[in-house]
Scaffold this motif. Structure first.
Motif, mmCIF file in Angstrom:
data_model
loop_
_atom_site.group_PDB
_atom_site.id
_atom_site.type_symbol
_atom_site.label_atom_id
_atom_site.label_comp_id
_atom_site.label_asym_id
_atom_site.label_seq_id
_atom_site.Cartn_x
_atom_site.Cartn_y
_atom_site.Cartn_z
ATOM 1 N N ASP A 145 54.591 19.715 42.718
ATOM 2 C CA ASP A 145 55.530 19.610 43.841
ATOM 3 C C ASP A 145 56.327 18.313 43.795
ATOM 4 O O ASP A 145 57.326 18.160 44.483
ATOM 5 C CB ASP A 145 54.745 19.681 45.161
ATOM 6 C CG ASP A 145 53.715 18.573 45.253
ATOM 7 O OD1 ASP A 145 53.943 17.603 45.980
ATOM 8 O OD2 ASP A 145 52.679 18.670 44.558
ATOM 9 N N SER B 217 50.097 22.897 42.509
ATOM 10 C CA SER B 217 50.155 21.769 43.412
ATOM 11 C C SER B 217 48.915 21.902 44.294
ATOM 12 O O SER B 217 48.836 22.808 45.112
ATOM 13 C CB SER B 217 51.427 21.811 44.262
ATOM 14 O OG SER B 217 51.222 20.992 45.399
ATOM 15 N N ALA B 218 47.971 21.010 44.079
ATOM 16 C CA ALA B 218 46.738 21.080 44.869
ATOM 17 C C ALA B 218 47.058 20.778 46.320
ATOM 18 O O ALA B 218 46.395 21.250 47.238
ATOM 19 C CB ALA B 218 45.715 20.091 44.326
ATOM 20 N N LYS B 219 48.121 19.997 46.530
ATOM 21 C CA LYS B 219 48.494 19.599 47.877
ATOM 22 C C LYS B 219 49.043 20.796 48.659
ATOM 23 O O LYS B 219 48.638 21.043 49.794
ATOM 24 C CB LYS B 219 49.561 18.508 47.777
ATOM 25 C CG LYS B 219 49.913 17.850 49.079
ATOM 26 C CD LYS B 219 50.858 16.710 48.791
ATOM 27 C CE LYS B 219 51.600 16.264 50.027
ATOM 28 N NZ LYS B 219 52.681 15.336 49.632
ATOM 29 N N ASN C 47 48.711 19.365 37.519
ATOM 30 C CA ASN C 47 48.752 19.222 38.979
ATOM 31 C C ASN C 47 49.937 18.365 39.432
ATOM 32 O O ASN C 47 50.549 17.677 38.641
ATOM 33 C CB ASN C 47 47.420 18.616 39.459
ATOM 34 C CG ASN C 47 47.321 18.599 40.970
ATOM 35 O OD1 ASN C 47 47.865 19.479 41.646
ATOM 36 N ND2 ASN C 47 46.663 17.591 41.513
ATOM 37 N N LYS C 48 50.199 18.435 40.717
ATOM 38 C CA LYS C 48 51.278 17.690 41.391
ATOM 39 C C LYS C 48 52.665 18.197 40.974
ATOM 40 O O LYS C 48 53.602 17.420 40.830
ATOM 41 C CB LYS C 48 51.150 16.176 41.131
ATOM 42 C CG LYS C 48 49.739 15.638 41.451
ATOM 43 C CD LYS C 48 49.701 14.144 41.686
ATOM 44 C CE LYS C 48 48.265 13.683 41.890
ATOM 45 N NZ LYS C 48 48.119 12.248 42.113
ATOM 46 N N ASP D 123 42.282 10.190 40.568
ATOM 47 C CA ASP D 123 43.556 10.376 41.289
ATOM 48 C C ASP D 123 44.448 11.483 40.727
ATOM 49 O O ASP D 123 45.587 11.609 41.139
ATOM 50 C CB ASP D 123 44.372 9.077 41.351
ATOM 51 C CG ASP D 123 43.841 8.157 42.439
ATOM 52 O OD1 ASP D 123 43.031 8.631 43.269
ATOM 53 O OD2 ASP D 123 44.230 6.975 42.460
ATOM 54 N N GLY E 296 43.729 14.588 41.070
ATOM 55 C CA GLY E 296 43.710 15.674 42.048
ATOM 56 C C GLY E 296 42.505 16.599 42.017
ATOM 57 O O GLY E 296 42.577 17.715 42.537
ATOM 58 N N LYS E 297 41.391 16.143 41.440
ATOM 59 C CA LYS E 297 40.188 16.991 41.390
ATOM 60 C C LYS E 297 39.714 17.364 42.794
ATOM 61 O O LYS E 297 39.493 18.524 43.102
ATOM 62 C CB LYS E 297 39.043 16.261 40.663
ATOM 63 C CG LYS E 297 39.342 15.901 39.235
ATOM 64 C CD LYS E 297 38.194 15.132 38.605
ATOM 65 C CE LYS E 297 37.975 13.764 39.221
ATOM 66 N NZ LYS E 297 39.012 12.780 38.899
ATOM 67 N N THR E 298 39.573 16.322 43.635
ATOM 68 C CA THR E 298 39.071 16.560 44.990
ATOM 69 C C THR E 298 40.018 17.463 45.765
ATOM 70 O O THR E 298 39.585 18.387 46.450
ATOM 71 C CB THR E 298 38.907 15.217 45.732
ATOM 72 O OG1 THR E 298 38.303 14.292 44.834
ATOM 73 C CG2 THR E 298 38.065 15.365 46.969
ATOM 74 N N SER E 299 41.314 17.189 45.638
ATOM 75 C CA SER E 299 42.294 17.993 46.376
ATOM 76 C C SER E 299 42.214 19.455 45.960
ATOM 77 O O SER E 299 42.277 20.354 46.805
ATOM 78 C CB SER E 299 43.714 17.483 46.123
ATOM 79 O OG SER E 299 43.776 16.111 46.384
HETATM 80 P P1 GDP Z 1 40.747 12.794 42.342
HETATM 81 O O1 GDP Z 1 40.481 11.317 42.248
HETATM 82 O O2 GDP Z 1 41.041 13.381 41.002
HETATM 83 O O3 GDP Z 1 39.711 13.550 43.099
HETATM 84 O O4 GDP Z 1 42.153 12.924 43.114
HETATM 85 P P2 GDP Z 1 42.438 13.290 44.654
HETATM 86 O O5 GDP Z 1 42.287 14.738 44.873
HETATM 87 O O6 GDP Z 1 41.666 12.368 45.507
HETATM 88 O O7 GDP Z 1 43.992 12.976 44.725
HETATM 89 C C1 GDP Z 1 44.522 11.680 44.524
HETATM 90 C C2 GDP Z 1 45.807 11.520 45.295
HETATM 91 O O8 GDP Z 1 46.781 12.438 44.804
HETATM 92 C C3 GDP Z 1 45.649 11.808 46.780
HETATM 93 O O9 GDP Z 1 46.429 10.885 47.492
HETATM 94 C C4 GDP Z 1 46.210 13.212 46.925
HETATM 95 O O10 GDP Z 1 46.762 13.430 48.200
HETATM 96 C C5 GDP Z 1 47.280 13.256 45.850
HETATM 97 N N1 GDP Z 1 47.492 14.603 45.344
HETATM 98 C C6 GDP Z 1 46.544 15.451 44.851
HETATM 99 N N2 GDP Z 1 47.109 16.608 44.483
HETATM 100 C C7 GDP Z 1 48.425 16.507 44.724
HETATM 101 C C8 GDP Z 1 49.550 17.406 44.561
HETATM 102 O O11 GDP Z 1 49.436 18.546 44.088
HETATM 103 N N3 GDP Z 1 50.762 16.914 44.902
HETATM 104 C C9 GDP Z 1 50.944 15.671 45.422
HETATM 105 N N4 GDP Z 1 52.179 15.306 45.732
HETATM 106 N N5 GDP Z 1 49.918 14.827 45.607
HETATM 107 C C10 GDP Z 1 48.674 15.232 45.273
#
Ligand code: GDP
Length: 463
Positions: free
Chosen positions: A174, A207-209, A171-172, A73, A75-78
């Motif tokens: 934002d 911010s990956a988002k 990450n995150k 969670d 943000g790797k996938t994002s």
């Molecule tokens: P992973 O488990 O590391 O692959 O994480 P995900 O990419 O699945 O992200 C987990 C959650 O964090 C998801 O609900 C994403 O939408 C959220 N998220 C990822 N990157 C960001 C970001 O840069 N900003 C915000 N606000 N949320 C993010």
């Protein structure tokens, strides 16, 4: 001497010269003449196909190969999705839609970067346990609304154990009140100083988002890869590593692999692990047929006679017969090995080797039920190090002994020590298969004592 061997061959009616290789049958006949028995070991063919060293003048810069790791969670996938969707190769419509284990993207100045999109460090370590190291740089993602978490530490340990340089991504950014200094501080406490704080580790806020900072991150990746001076020779038969393989009902075996040197062409004959076959089709990350592919390029091929294992090396052979011969030889060896499974180090073995004087470093993975005891044990163990034997705790953490711990142990030749924790069933099975020693304790004194005895080279076998 050679003359005697040649005369002996001639007396058997076989005309040979000094530089000729003799086959097994002749070798047996000749040695018999001289009163010796021959034992054939399985490595001769493998040695024959070892890669020749590439001449410096044939080396060309190649794109870096990146693995993204971090806590769930964070943000790797994002991050990977964002990169994949925005950095499409010029002129290509649309990004890559379906899941693909590896792809390359093109960024600034047409420079490309290859991403391995395998589920985090599990795959990273599983490959390394098989002797395959494909990653040039590890990106460690940490969410700034959270903190350095157990899986973050685990990812860092894996990268360090593999000697792979790291870039930290905060990450995150934002998120309201996002602050990254807290993370920098936590990293500093782990002895990992980022560049802005005078250390050696590059880092980037993103911010990956929203995609902010990702371009800068890719720039830093390219900068670091320039420093690493990554090169390979594109003008030779292809070599590389298998990333993933599966069976497709319509198309047969599909193998995704990463080219590490040379150029692969349709029609080449490939040996990959115990499988082989003529390349019928090469597909790029968009599923488009291509005629050939060069270094650092991830591709999918059709044509192998089976599904090789992730981490298997592959190589192109001019001599189809030799490839088949090697494949069957490997299969046979593998069967034998499964019976006589590879021996990893146990504390007893370490004790024995120390007694023989050929041991310098004792690698340990330490897991415990609470942070306090893990730290206490870790301190005590480190104090056992002497001038000649170093105790190296390559990973420590709180929690059950997981599959990932066992894979790390296997890749690094470490012993696992558990304090008030046990391995789960999955990790027990892998440990058994990989021959990894897991020792569990509930009294700290006993751990210290056993290790001290192992270091004194006199540990009695654990029953
Ligand atoms: P992973 O488990 O590391 O692959 O994480 P995900 O990419 O699945 O992200 C987990 C959650 O964090 C998801 O609900 C994403 O939408 C959220 N998220 C990822 N990157 C960001 C970001 O840069 N900003 C915000 N606000 N949320 C993010």
């Amino acid at each position: 001497n050679a003359t005697d061997v040649i005369i002996s061959c001639m007396s058997l009616g076989i005309m040979v010269t000094m530089n000729q290789r003799l086959d097994a049958e002749i070798i047996t006949l000749v040695t018999d003449e001289f009163g010796y028995n021959v034992e054939f070991v399985g490595l001769d063919l493998e040695e024959m196909i070892q890669d020749d060293k590439d001449l410096e003048e044939n080396l060309k810069t190649r794109p870096p190969i990146i693995t993204v790791m971090g806590h769930v969670d964070h943000g790797k996938t994002s991050l990977l999705d964002h990169i994949r969707n925005t950095n499409v190769i010029a002129g290509e419509a649309g990004g890559i839609t379906q899941h693909i284990a590896a792809y390359s993207v093109e960024c600034i100045n047409n420079q490309s970067i290859t991403f391995l999109d395998t589920p985090g460090h599990e795959a990273f370590t599983a490959m390394r346990a098989r002797g395959a190291q494909v990653t040039d740089i590890a990106i460690i993602v940490i969410a700034v609304d959270d903190q350095v978490m157990p899986q973050t530490k685990e990812a860092i340990s894996h990268a360090q154990a593999a000697n792979v340089p790291m870039i930290f991504v905060f990450n995150k950014m934002d998120k309201p009140n996002a602050k990254s200094d807290k993370i920098r501080e936590q990293l500093a406490n782990l002895n990992l100083l980022v560049e802005e704080w005078g250390g050696k580790y590059p880092s980037q806020e993103i911010s990956a988002k929203l995609g902010t900072g990702v371009d800068k991150l890719l720039e830093k990746v390219l900068l670091l890869s320039e420093l690493l001076d990554l090169k390979s020779n594109p003008n030779k038969p292809a070599v590389g590593t298998v990333i993933e393989a599966s069976l497709d009902k319509g198309r047969g075996y599909i193998t995704t692999m990463l080219l590490q040197g040379g150029t692969l062409k349709v029609g080449d004959y490939v040996l990959a692990g115990i499988n082989h076959g003529k390349v019928k089709n090469i597909l790029d990350e968009r599923g488009k047929s291509i005629h050939s592919a060069g270094p650092s390029k991830p591709i999918t091929i059709l044509g192998l006679n089976g599904a090789p294992t992730a981490g298997d090396k592959f190589k192109v052979f001019k001599d189809e017969k030799l490839a088949k011969q090697l494949a069957s030889r490997r299969e046979q060896l593998q069967r034998e090995q499964n019976i006589r499974s590879q021996k990893h180090l146990t504390l007893d073995e370490i004790g024995r080797r120390i007694a023989l004087g050929d041991f310098k470093e004792l690698k340990i993975i330490l897991k415990g039920d609470v942070d306090g005891s893990v730290e206490a044990i870790s301190d005590a163990l480190q104090k056992l190090s002497t001038n000649t034997i170093m105790i190296n705790i390559i990973y420590k953490g709180v929690g059950q002994i997981t599959e990932s711990d066992v894979l790390l142990a296997s890749a690094s030749d470490a012993v696992i020590i558990g304090f008030n924790v046990r391995p789960n069933n999955g990790s027990k099975n892998i440990a058994k298969k990989e021959d990894i020693e897991i020792r569990t304790y509930s009294i700290i004194y006993n751990i210290i004592n056993d290790l001290q005895e192992a270091m004194d080279g006199m540990l009695s076998p654990e029953i």
